[in-house]
Design a protein around this motif. Structure first.
Motif, short mmCIF file in Angstrom:
data_model
loop_
_atom_site.label_atom_id
_atom_site.label_comp_id
_atom_site.label_asym_id
_atom_site.label_seq_id
_atom_site.Cartn_x
_atom_site.Cartn_y
_atom_site.Cartn_z
N LEU A 607 1.03 -0.88 0.29
CA LEU A 607 -0.04 -0.05 0.49
C LEU A 607 0.82 1.11 0.07
O LEU A 607 0.29 2.24 -0.42
CB LEU A 607 -0.69 -0.02 1.37
CG LEU A 607 -2.58 1.05 1.39
CD1 LEU A 607 -3.06 0.53 0.50
CD2 LEU A 607 -2.81 0.64 2.62
N ILE A 608 1.82 1.38 0.20
CA ILE A 608 2.50 2.96 0.94
C ILE A 608 3.37 2.92 -0.68
O ILE A 608 3.55 3.80 -0.48
CB ILE A 608 3.96 1.68 2.04
CG1 ILE A 608 3.13 2.49 3.27
CG2 ILE A 608 4.90 3.39 1.68
CD1 ILE A 608 4.12 2.04 4.57
N ASN A 609 3.98 1.53 -0.90
CA ASN A 609 4.59 1.63 -2.38
C ASN A 609 4.05 2.34 -3.64
O ASN A 609 4.06 3.01 -4.36
CB ASN A 609 5.27 0.34 -2.93
CG ASN A 609 6.44 -0.71 -1.78
OD1 ASN A 609 7.03 0.72 -0.97
ND2 ASN A 609 6.75 -2.00 -1.36
N ARG A 610 2.58 1.70 -3.77
CA ARG A 610 1.28 2.36 -4.38
C ARG A 610 0.92 3.76 -4.43
O ARG A 610 1.31 4.15 -5.32
CB ARG A 610 -0.21 1.20 -4.18
CG ARG A 610 -1.05 1.57 -5.35
CD ARG A 610 -2.44 1.00 -4.96
NE ARG A 610 -2.11 -0.69 -5.04
CZ ARG A 610 -2.87 -1.39 -4.28
NH1 ARG A 610 -3.76 -1.39 -3.61
NH2 ARG A 610 -2.50 -2.55 -4.26
N ALA A 611 0.93 4.13 -3.15
CA ALA A 611 1.26 5.65 -2.38
C ALA A 611 2.62 6.79 -2.92
O ALA A 611 2.17 7.79 -3.77
CB ALA A 611 0.95 6.09 -1.37
N LEU A 612 3.55 5.35 -2.82
CA LEU A 612 4.63 6.53 -3.78
C LEU A 612 4.72 6.45 -4.88
O LEU A 612 4.92 7.53 -5.66
CB LEU A 612 5.54 5.92 -2.75
CG LEU A 612 7.67 6.50 -3.19
CD1 LEU A 612 6.86 7.27 -2.74
CD2 LEU A 612 8.26 5.15 -3.34
N PHE A 613 4.55 5.30 -5.78
CA PHE A 613 4.17 5.08 -7.11
C PHE A 613 3.51 6.41 -7.66
O PHE A 613 3.93 7.30 -8.72
CB PHE A 613 3.44 3.71 -7.71
CG PHE A 613 3.56 3.86 -9.12
CD1 PHE A 613 4.97 4.14 -9.39
CD2 PHE A 613 2.32 3.92 -9.86
CE1 PHE A 613 4.87 2.89 -11.31
CE2 PHE A 613 2.98 3.66 -11.59
CZ PHE A 613 3.87 3.51 -11.94
N ARG A 614 2.03 6.39 -6.91
CA ARG A 614 0.50 7.26 -6.75
C ARG A 614 1.31 9.25 -7.40
O ARG A 614 1.64 9.86 -8.32
CB ARG A 614 -0.60 7.59 -6.79
CG ARG A 614 -1.14 6.03 -7.42
CD ARG A 614 -2.21 5.98 -6.36
NE ARG A 614 -2.85 4.76 -6.55
CZ ARG A 614 -3.91 4.20 -6.09
NH1 ARG A 614 -4.29 4.61 -5.15
NH2 ARG A 614 -4.67 3.19 -6.87
N GLN A 615 2.39 8.97 -5.91
CA GLN A 615 2.44 10.39 -5.45
C GLN A 615 3.64 11.11 -6.91
O GLN A 615 3.28 12.28 -8.21
CB GLN A 615 3.14 10.96 -4.19
CG GLN A 615 4.18 12.00 -3.80
CD GLN A 615 4.47 11.65 -2.63
OE1 GLN A 615 4.09 10.91 -1.88
NE2 GLN A 615 5.33 12.57 -2.78
#
Length: 683
Positions: A607-615
């Motif tokens: 979930l954290i990596n997905r948020a970073l990718f989107r950011q």
């Protein structure tokens, strides 16, 4: 001690900030490659004129390198700013342990010096390897013989790299020293805990500014496309440029205030996963983001337009050479001059000899056309003082003049007999026509001029030529030309039945032929004889166009535009991507504790990596999307300016530009994501 500490700092920084070092090395390599072209082309076996063109190109590239150095210098200073910010806590620790600011400045000096030396050595080495491929590209573009190919190291290019980049690193050292001298201990220790206060802008103000900016941007788009003919002069282009830059900034400014407000009203989406965290992260640095994203958007727009236009010109000119210069030579001269034409330019003897045919003039100067030329076609062009461009438009003149203000309407129209045109058209590989006794055809290959001439043709307007009234055979201009050239520059001529013309109105004679020669060297010998005829002052010097000259001009112009476009386009693209990448890496470093907090409240790594990718993805996509919209209209404007070159290579060049964007911009995005992921991961 300080030297060892500097080395350790560099080793520790390479892992997290590989992009900075990679960009430095890539910048040096590209700078070397384009400045080494002169040394690489020394070994090429080319003609004297081609060598002069290559020398001109290298001189222009040297001038462009000065501009490129400013861009790279700005990039390096901008990158150093973020690296300094990344290490605020480290510098705060040094001060806490008793180190003086002078010692910290010395550490930064040593680090910059070491990084500079490493990037220069590796960059020049990489540039040396790439320059060998560049020499092959140059040879292919200029159709040169590379039998003498060998690996060449350019000392001139390496010295330029050393001088230019040393100046850049010196500026970085000065910048770093000033930054350290101004810093405060409390700010250094707590800088990563500071973020801009998220201020919700007035949504109605944002909507109002967005609408005004969009209208201004739409007007700028109109000026460079449909309204291009209404521009008063060349300086008017600054109006849409200024509107575009200002509108870009305010569109991002208004959207930054609107999007967060809109998304927050969408509760299901806002509170899904880590969307709220991602949006807050983006908003936390909104003030600096708007300006930098606007600059990057404009740089990407320039990259898209420059690369697409530059790459298309070479393809178009190669196509033009085969289409517009299908024969070896063409001589074009005035004939039938009168006594009142005698002046400082035309002597009495020249006026007398103007009644000779081109063949008779050639024979009198020792050129034997029977030995040198074949497939000879000679045609005559006629002009009437009563039939100008204005008269050809008839009742549509005022309408056309209002729309197209800068056309010379008093110029005489050129007229050719249908039999002459068909003979020439067969030799040039163009379509032949048949005319009834009361018909005429307008032929042009210049699209803008065809648009003007099509206005009376659509209405079926008749024209008065000499003593005859003729009506148009077609409702629009037909494609074709009389004179061979590199570009679509035929503004139009009238093809009429043979009986219409009057011999006393003969104006020009055109001889078109091929050489009785197969090799390039044999053709050049024939051209030397023809140049002697051209320089004989007893005769009206004809303009002489040859396929060899046109080919060299095409190669020269196409090569210069292509290399300059590639140079600027790649530098702008790398700079844009590197600025975004460094900014995001700095943000990731500052936000390590925030990501740690997410783990503590139960967010998993996926979930954290997905948020970073989107950011990171949002930051990279924001300027690119608007830049693509800008470039659609920018490329349309470019095709208008470069209309004479044709549009044959536009689509392939756009595809190639997209590949550059995916490879470089997309590559920086992925590297940024993986480096940021490494920075925030739990130790």
């Amino acid at each position: 001690m300080l030297f060892r500490l500097s080395i350790k700092n560099i080793i520790r920084s390479i892992k997290d900030y590989a992009i900075y070092f990679f960009t430095l090395i890539l910048g040096v390599a590209i700078f070397y490659v384009f400045n080494a072209i002169e040394s690489q082309t020394v070994m090429l076996n080319v003609t004297k004129s081609t060598k002069e063109i290559i020398e001109l190109m290298t001189n222009i590239l040297a001038g462009v390198s000065v501009f490129v150095s400013f861009i790279l210098g700005f990039l390096i200073i901008y990158a150093s700013r973020f690296l300094m910010k990344r290490r605020n806590k480290e510098f705060g620790t040094y001060l806490t342990l008793g180190k003086k600011k002078k010692k910290i400045s010395l550490i930064l000096f040593l680090e910059t010096l070491i990084i500079g030396i490493i990037s220069l050595i590796i960059g020049i080495g990489l540039g040396f390897i790439l320059s060998q491929f560049m020499s092959i590209l140059v040879a292919n573009m200029f159709e040169a013989d590379i039998e003498k190919f060998e690996f060449i190291f350019s000392f001139d290019a390496s010295i330029k790299c050393l001088i230019y980049f040393s100046i850049m690193y010196l500026l970085v050292i000065i910048f770093n020293t000033i930054s350290v001298s101004r810093c405060k201990l409390i700010d250094l220790l707590h800088s990563n805990k500071k973020s801009e206060k998220v201020k919700f802008k007035n949504p109605w103000l944002c909507v109002f500014i967005f609408i005004i900016a969009s209208i201004a941007l739409g007007y700028a788009y109109y000026l460079v496309t449909a309204g291009i003919d209404n521009m008063q002069n060349a300086n008017a282009i600054y109006i849409p440029i200024a509107l575009g830059c200002i509108s870009t900034f305010f569109i991002f400014w208004s959207l930054s205030g609107l999007l967060l407000k809109i998304v927050m009203s969408m509760k299901n989406f806002y509170y899904k996963g880590l969307n709220s965290f991602t949006l807050r992260q983006i908003s936390s640095k909104i003030n600096t983001t708007v300006f930098s994203v606007s600059i990057i958007c404009i740089m990407l727009f320039i990259t898209l337009c420059v690369l697409s236009s530059a790459l298309s010109i070479k393809t178009s000119m190669t196509k033009n050479l085969n289409e517009l210069a299908p024969v070896d030579i063409q001589l074009y001269r005035e004939i039938n001059l009168k006594a009142n034409d005698i002046s400082d330019y035309y002597t009495e003897e020249m006026v007398k000899n103007s009644n000779l045919t081109i063949i008779e003039s050639l024979k009198r100067t020792g050129v034997d056309i029977e030995d040198d030329l074949k497939d000879i076609v000679i045609v005559t062009l006629y002009e009437s003082p009563e039939f100008s461009f204005k008269e050809s438009l008839g009742s549509n003149f005022e309408l056309v003049k209002e729309k197209f203000k800068y056309v010379h309407y008093d110029s005489r129209e050129q007229i050719i007999r249908i039999s002459d045109y068909n003979r020439l058209a067969k030799l040039l590989g163009k379509k032949t026509y048949h005319l009834n006794d009361n018909e005429y055809i307008v032929i042009t290959d210049f699209e803008s001029m065809a648009d003007i001439r099509n206005i009376p043709l659509k209405h079926g307007d008749s024209i008065h030529i000499f003593d005859d009234i003729l009506k148009p055979k077609y409702k629009k201009c037909q494609n074709g030309f009389l004179q061979i050239s590199a570009n679509h520059t035929n503004s139009g001529f009238f093809v009429v039945p043979d009986h219409v013309v009057k011999e006393e109105y003969r104006a020009y004679s055109i001889l078109t032929a091929n050489y009785k020669a197969n090799s390039k060297e044999e053709k050049q010998k024939i051209e030397e004889k023809l140049h002697n005829f051209q320089n004989n002052n007893q005769y009206i010097n004809p303009s002489m166009n040859t396929r060899l000259d046109i080919a060299e001009a095409c190669m020269g112009l196409g090569g210069m535009v292509t290399f300059i476009g590639l140079y600027l386009g790649i530098i702008f693209l790398i700079s844009s991507a590197a600025i975004l990448a460094l900014k995001e890496l700095s943000e990731s470093s500052d936000n390590k504790e925030r990501f740690m907090m997410l783990r503590k409240i139960g967010a998993d790594e996926k979930l954290i990596n997905r948020a970073l990718f989107r950011q990171i993805g949002i930051f990279f996509l924001m300027p690119l999307i608007l830049a693509i919209v800008h470039s659609i209209f920018g490329i349309k404007f470019s095709t208008y300016i470069l209309e004479t070159f044709g549009r044959a290579g536009l689509l392939p060049s756009i595809v190639m530009t997209v590949c550059f964007i995916i490879l470089i911009y997309g590559g920086y995005f992925l590297i940024t994501y993986f480096c940021s992921k490494n920075i925030i991961k739990e130790k």
